[in-house]
Design an enzyme around this catalytic site. Structure first.
Site, mmCIF file in Angstrom:
data_model
loop_
_atom_site.group_PDB
_atom_site.id
_atom_site.type_symbol
_atom_site.label_atom_id
_atom_site.label_comp_id
_atom_site.label_asym_id
_atom_site.label_seq_id
_atom_site.Cartn_x
_atom_site.Cartn_y
_atom_site.Cartn_z
ATOM 1 N N SER A 1 -5.083 -0.883 5.899
ATOM 2 C CA SER A 1 -4.590 -0.317 4.639
ATOM 3 C C SER A 1 -3.835 -1.353 3.840
ATOM 4 O O SER A 1 -3.572 -1.165 2.659
ATOM 5 C CB SER A 1 -3.673 0.872 4.934
ATOM 6 N N ALA A 2 -3.448 -2.464 4.454
ATOM 7 C CA ALA A 2 -2.532 -3.394 3.815
ATOM 8 C C ALA A 2 -3.214 -4.404 2.920
ATOM 9 O O ALA A 2 -2.771 -4.680 1.823
ATOM 10 C CB ALA A 2 -1.714 -4.125 4.886
ATOM 11 N N CYS A 3 -4.282 -5.021 3.396
ATOM 12 C CA CYS A 3 -4.783 -6.179 2.658
ATOM 13 C C CYS A 3 -6.274 -6.178 2.460
ATOM 14 O O CYS A 3 -6.852 -7.187 2.054
ATOM 15 C CB CYS A 3 -4.366 -7.469 3.369
ATOM 16 N N GLY A 4 -6.971 -5.094 2.773
ATOM 17 C CA GLY A 4 -8.400 -5.079 2.531
ATOM 18 C C GLY A 4 -9.154 -5.908 3.545
ATOM 19 O O GLY A 4 -8.689 -6.191 4.625
ATOM 20 N N ILE A 5 -10.341 -6.348 3.166
ATOM 21 C CA ILE A 5 -11.225 -7.029 4.090
ATOM 22 C C ILE A 5 -11.342 -8.490 3.720
ATOM 23 O O ILE A 5 -11.651 -8.848 2.591
ATOM 24 C CB ILE A 5 -12.627 -6.371 4.059
#
Length: 285
Positions: free
Chosen positions: A119-123
C-alpha cells in the site's frame, strides 16, 4: 465473523515537556485484502494489498478497472466477502470475491500486479508507458477549463472531510472534485493508491465513468500508478500536495493530462497540461 473497523484503539505512552502520560489513542487499521476473481467455474487470486478496512468492494472494483481486467460496470457481477468455512473467521472479511459476467477467466498473465503488493509505494519496475498504449488507453481530450484560483482551495477541502485522518492522523486521501472545485466524493486509506482505487471503484459501480470533467486531488505525492489509474478513469487533472515522480510527469505529458504538484497555500507547480488552467504569461527566471 468479526469485521475489523477502519480505526483501532491502542494504549500508548505520550511524552510532552519531559513528562510521561499513558492514554488511549486511535490508529489507522491496516489489514491485508485478497482480491479473488470468480469466472467460468474457476477462482483465482489476482492481488493481495495492505489496506484500511472499509469500501472494500470499491477497492476491488477500482483495482480491477485500473489494471484493465474489467472494462465497464457490466463486466462486474456479484461482489461478496469470502464465506468459505475453511477460512479462519477473522480473515473472511479480508477476502473479496468478484464475480465476472463474461463467463470465462481473463488471461491473468497480462496482469502486472499478479503478486503481493504494497500500500505504501506501489510496484517497482512497473510496465512502461508503451504498455498503456497497448492496453488502448487513449490520450485525454482537451478540457475542462479550470480557473487556477480553484486549485488552492482543494487541499483544505480535502483535509476538512478526512474524518478518519482527524481521529488517527495516519491516512491518505483521494478526493474527486468538479472543475469548479466542488467535492464530489472522498476516500481514505493507509495507501494512497488504495484511496484512489476506492474512489474510482465507487465511480465505476455507480455508473459515473468516465470522469472527464473532474479533478483528482491526492494527499502525498503523485506517482506513476496514481496517474495510470486517473488515466484509465478519464480524469484529465491530477493535483497533489507533494512532488510527482519523473514517470508520472512522463505519463501526464504523453497522454495529455494536467499534473499539478506542491499545491500548498497559493503556490503550486504545473508539470504538464498547463493549457487547461488559463495561466497568465510566464515571467522567466
Amino acid at each position: 465473523m468479526t469485521r475489523q473497523g477502519s480505526k483501532t484503539r491502542a494504549r500508548i505512552v505520550a511524552v510532552a515537556d519531559g513528562e510521561r502520560h499513558t492514554r488511549t489513542d486511535y490508529l489507522a487499521t491496516e489489514e491485508p485484502l485478497e482480491i479473488r476473481l470468480d469466472a467460468g467455474g474457476a477462482t483465482a487470486t489476482v492481488a493481495v494489498t495492505m489496506r484500511t478496512p472499509g469500501a472494500d468492494f470499491e477497492l476491488a472494483a477500482g483495482f480491477l478497472y485500473g489494471e484493465g481486467v474489467v472494462g465497464s460496470r457490466d463486466d462486474v457481477g456479484r461482489l461478496s466477502y469470502c464465506t468459505d468455512p475453511e477460512i479462519d473467521a477473522e480473515q473472511q472479511y479480508n477476502i473479496v470475491n468478484v464475480g465476472l459476467t463474461g463467463g470465462a477467466m481473463p488471461d491473468l498473465h497480462t496482469l502486472e500486479r499478479h503478486f503481493m503488493t504494497s500500500s505504501a509505494c506501489g510496484i517497482c519496475g512497473k510496465a512502461s508507458l508503451d504498455a498503456l498504449e497497448l492496453r488502448g488507453c487513449p490520450v485525454v481530450p482537451p478540457g475542462p477549463a479550470v480557473d487556477p484560483a480553484v486549485l488552492p482551495r482543494l487541499p483544505d477541502a480535502l483535509r476538512e472531510r478526512q474524518g478518519l485522518f482527524e481521529s488517527t492522523g495516519g491516512l491518505h486521501a483521494a478526493g474527486l472534485f468538479t472543475a469548479g472545485g466542488e467535492l464530489v466524493a472522498l476516500r481514505e486509506d493507509v495507501g494512497r493508491h488504495n484511496a484512489v482505487d476506492k474512489l474510482i471503484g465507487w465511480a465505476l459501480l455507480d455508473g459515473r465513468l468516465p470522469l472527464s470533467d473532474h479533478l483528482l486531488m491526492v494527499s502525498g505525492r503523485s506517482s506513476y500508478e496514481i496517474l495510470q489509474k486517473a488515466l484509465a478513469a478519464g480524469i484529465p487533472v491530477v493535483c497533489a500536495v507533494s512532488a510527482p515522480s519523473s514517470l508520472a510527469v512522463d505519463l501526464a505529458r504523453r497522454f495529455g493530462m494536467t499534473l499539478v504538484g506542491f499545491l500548498r497555500g497559493q503556490r503550486f507547480n504545473v508539470y504538464a497540461g498547463e493549457e487547461r488552467l488559463g495561466l497568465p504569461a510566464a515571467s522567466h527566471r
